[in-house]
Write a protein that holds these residues in place. Structure first.
Motif, PDB file in Angstrom:
ATOM      1  N   ARG A   1       0.816  -1.225   0.000  1.00  0.00           N
ATOM      2  CA  ARG A   1       0.000   0.000   0.000  1.00  0.00           C
ATOM      3  C   ARG A   1       0.844   1.268   0.000  1.00  0.00           C
ATOM      4  O   ARG A   1       0.387   2.327  -0.421  1.00  0.00           O
TER       5      ARG A   1
ATOM      6  N   SER B   1       3.824 -11.522  -0.569  1.00  0.00           N
ATOM      7  CA  SER B   1       2.492 -12.141  -0.603  1.00  0.00           C
ATOM      8  C   SER B   1       1.451 -11.123  -1.048  1.00  0.00           C
ATOM      9  O   SER B   1       0.547 -11.441  -1.834  1.00  0.00           O
ATOM     10  N   GLU B   2       1.569  -9.898  -0.552  1.00  0.00           N
ATOM     11  CA  GLU B   2       0.622  -8.846  -0.943  1.00  0.00           C
ATOM     12  C   GLU B   2       0.700  -8.562  -2.437  1.00  0.00           C
ATOM     13  O   GLU B   2      -0.313  -8.380  -3.106  1.00  0.00           O
TER      14      GLU B   2
ATOM     15  N   GLY C   1      -0.673 -11.451  -4.269  1.00  0.00           N
ATOM     16  CA  GLY C   1      -2.113 -11.423  -4.017  1.00  0.00           C
ATOM     17  C   GLY C   1      -2.805 -10.394  -4.899  1.00  0.00           C
ATOM     18  O   GLY C   1      -3.816 -10.690  -5.549  1.00  0.00           O
TER      19      GLY C   1
ATOM     20  N   GLN D   1      -3.558 -11.260  -8.488  1.00  0.00           N
ATOM     21  CA  GLN D   1      -4.636 -12.202  -8.818  1.00  0.00           C
ATOM     22  C   GLN D   1      -5.916 -11.477  -9.254  1.00  0.00           C
ATOM     23  O   GLN D   1      -6.803 -12.090  -9.844  1.00  0.00           O
ATOM     24  N   MET D   2      -6.018 -10.191  -8.928  1.00  0.00           N
ATOM     25  CA  MET D   2      -7.227  -9.435  -9.312  1.00  0.00           C
ATOM     26  C   MET D   2      -6.910  -8.372 -10.344  1.00  0.00           C
ATOM     27  O   MET D   2      -7.782  -7.577 -10.691  1.00  0.00           O
TER      28      MET D   2
ATOM     29  N   LYS E   1      -0.820 -20.767   4.431  1.00  0.00           N
ATOM     30  CA  LYS E   1      -0.629 -19.698   5.410  1.00  0.00           C
ATOM     31  C   LYS E   1      -0.071 -20.254   6.729  1.00  0.00           C
ATOM     32  O   LYS E   1      -0.561 -19.933   7.810  1.00  0.00           O
TER      33      LYS E   1
ATOM     34  N   GLY F   1      -5.709 -14.616  -3.444  1.00  0.00           N
ATOM     35  CA  GLY F   1      -5.094 -13.294  -3.570  1.00  0.00           C
ATOM     36  C   GLY F   1      -5.621 -12.331  -2.517  1.00  0.00           C
ATOM     37  O   GLY F   1      -4.843 -11.664  -1.820  1.00  0.00           O
ATOM     38  N   ALA F   2      -6.936 -12.287  -2.363  1.00  0.00           N
ATOM     39  CA  ALA F   2      -7.540 -11.377  -1.380  1.00  0.00           C
ATOM     40  C   ALA F   2      -7.081 -11.727   0.032  1.00  0.00           C
ATOM     41  O   ALA F   2      -6.922 -10.851   0.889  1.00  0.00           O
ATOM     42  N   ALA F   3      -6.851 -13.026   0.275  1.00  0.00           N
ATOM     43  CA  ALA F   3      -6.411 -13.460   1.610  1.00  0.00           C
ATOM     44  C   ALA F   3      -5.039 -12.895   1.979  1.00  0.00           C
ATOM     45  O   ALA F   3      -4.699 -12.780   3.158  1.00  0.00           O
ATOM     46  N   GLN F   4      -4.247 -12.506   0.979  1.00  0.00           N
ATOM     47  CA  GLN F   4      -2.898 -12.010   1.277  1.00  0.00           C
ATOM     48  C   GLN F   4      -2.925 -10.609   1.890  1.00  0.00           C
ATOM     49  O   GLN F   4      -1.939 -10.161   2.471  1.00  0.00           O
ATOM     50  N   MET F   5      -4.034  -9.898   1.750  1.00  0.00           N
ATOM     51  CA  MET F   5      -4.125  -8.536   2.302  1.00  0.00           C
ATOM     52  C   MET F   5      -5.131  -8.465   3.435  1.00  0.00           C
ATOM     53  O   MET F   5      -5.416  -7.387   3.945  1.00  0.00           O
TER      54      MET F   5
ATOM     55  N   ALA G   1      -7.559 -14.709   5.422  1.00  0.00           N
ATOM     56  CA  ALA G   1      -6.467 -15.695   5.399  1.00  0.00           C
ATOM     57  C   ALA G   1      -6.723 -16.792   6.423  1.00  0.00           C
ATOM     58  O   ALA G   1      -6.573 -17.982   6.142  1.00  0.00           O
TER      59      ALA G   1
END
Lengths: 207, 207
Positions: A47, A121-122, A125, A128-129, A187, B125-129, B134
């Motif tokens: 971010r 990881s972020e 992650g 992926q979108m 995780k 992917g969403a789980a990484q943030m 997660a």
């Protein structure tokens, strides 16, 4: 994975402060931008990687950043490849097993003690979108890293240390995929992965 | 991966339309909610999985959804585990190699032809943030799936088909991690992965 915030990776120093208006060589600007982006990514997370902050902290103009990179995420991916490369060298001592253990140990340490696990990881992650980021990540980080691994494995195959019919890409998937499986999918702490065993299992099998 | 939008997984039928105000058994409501969430995830992607839409399309109240799940992502993870389970059975014919090839073929087909690759990448992917997501993903999908794989490998180890000192978790990381490596990290088509070779490499090694 939260202890990643305490011990930080030492690989990214701040670029030399240069705010003068004199025109700097392009290569120097580019290098400062990449160093700044990698530092923000690894110290503060995805971010924090915005063109606004990178411009402010690297001394490059935002116009330049928009010209060179399609998005801050794409810049972050390239920055991570450039900055992590010296830490992720593939040694070639002639002993494939030892070299794989050494490289994978560096990789998992960078992700754990080095603090890169959470920001990377972020980044993966977010890819992926976001198909543009996925393309940038794959092209500037993941596929070049696979190419470096292929070279080391090709040398080993030529030296008769891997069977002639072994699929080098599958070996890469087994080794680094195992690490990413724990990091991204399960995780669970990557620090618990026994890298020596992973390499031994991959080379010698489990039957 | 865009062809995933054309051929859709056939595993999620719409729940029977039930909009009556009569009180339904809790198990039935829960089952309808999970079916609806899985269908939205797999057909329209993670962004479509909202409590608003799930409530509307399953006939459950939003209050119920908020009571049962901390977030729509957590619900999506559980829904995916429940709905994918019959497709991801671990066969036990006594032939470990054939059984692993069969299971991994089902898994990669679900991700490719089944259309699950994109929505599941989005969810991971969403789980990484999002640490809550997660935790939910890991607890309700990833770790239970690992447990099912462990059971099959434990049976093989007892039958003398895996060495006594083989690390079953590492074998799981090698096999499914290889698939996720292509899907999430390299962003290359999973359909190109030769599952038979992956299993052979993992069992017999590459020296």
């Amino acid at each position: 994975m939260n202890d990643s915030s305490t011990k930080k990776v030492a690989m990214t120093g701040a670029p030399a402060a240069r705010r003068g208006r004199g025109r700097r060589p392009v290569a120097e600007v580019r290098s400062d931008v990449l160093t700044t982006a990698a530092r923000l990514l690894l110290e503060e997370g995805l971010r924090a990687v915005t063109f606004e902050r990178i411009a402010r902290e690297s001394g490059a103009s935002k116009t330049t950043l928009y010209k060179w990179w399609p998005s801050p995420g794409a810049l972050a991916a390239e920055a991570y490849f450039t900055q992590s490369r010296p830490h992720l060298e593939f040694p070639d001592t002639g002993d494939l097993r030892a070299d794989l253990v050494a490289q994978l140990t560096s990789f998992t340490r960078l992700m754990t003690d080095g603090g890169a696990g959470k920001p990377i990881s972020e980044l993966i992650g977010a890819a992926q979108m976001d198909s543009d980021l996925a393309e940038a990540w794959s092209r500037t980080y993941a596929l070049p890293r696979r190419e470096l691994a292929r070279r080391r494995l090709t040398a080993a195959q030529r030296a008769g240390q891997l069977r002639a019919e072994a699929d080098l890409d599958i070996i890469i998937d087994q080794l680094w995929g195992a690490c990413y499986h724990r990091l991204l999918v399960l995780k669970v702490p990557l620090a618990d992965l026994d890298v020596e065993r992973l390499v031994a299992h991959t080379l010698y099998g489990v039957r």
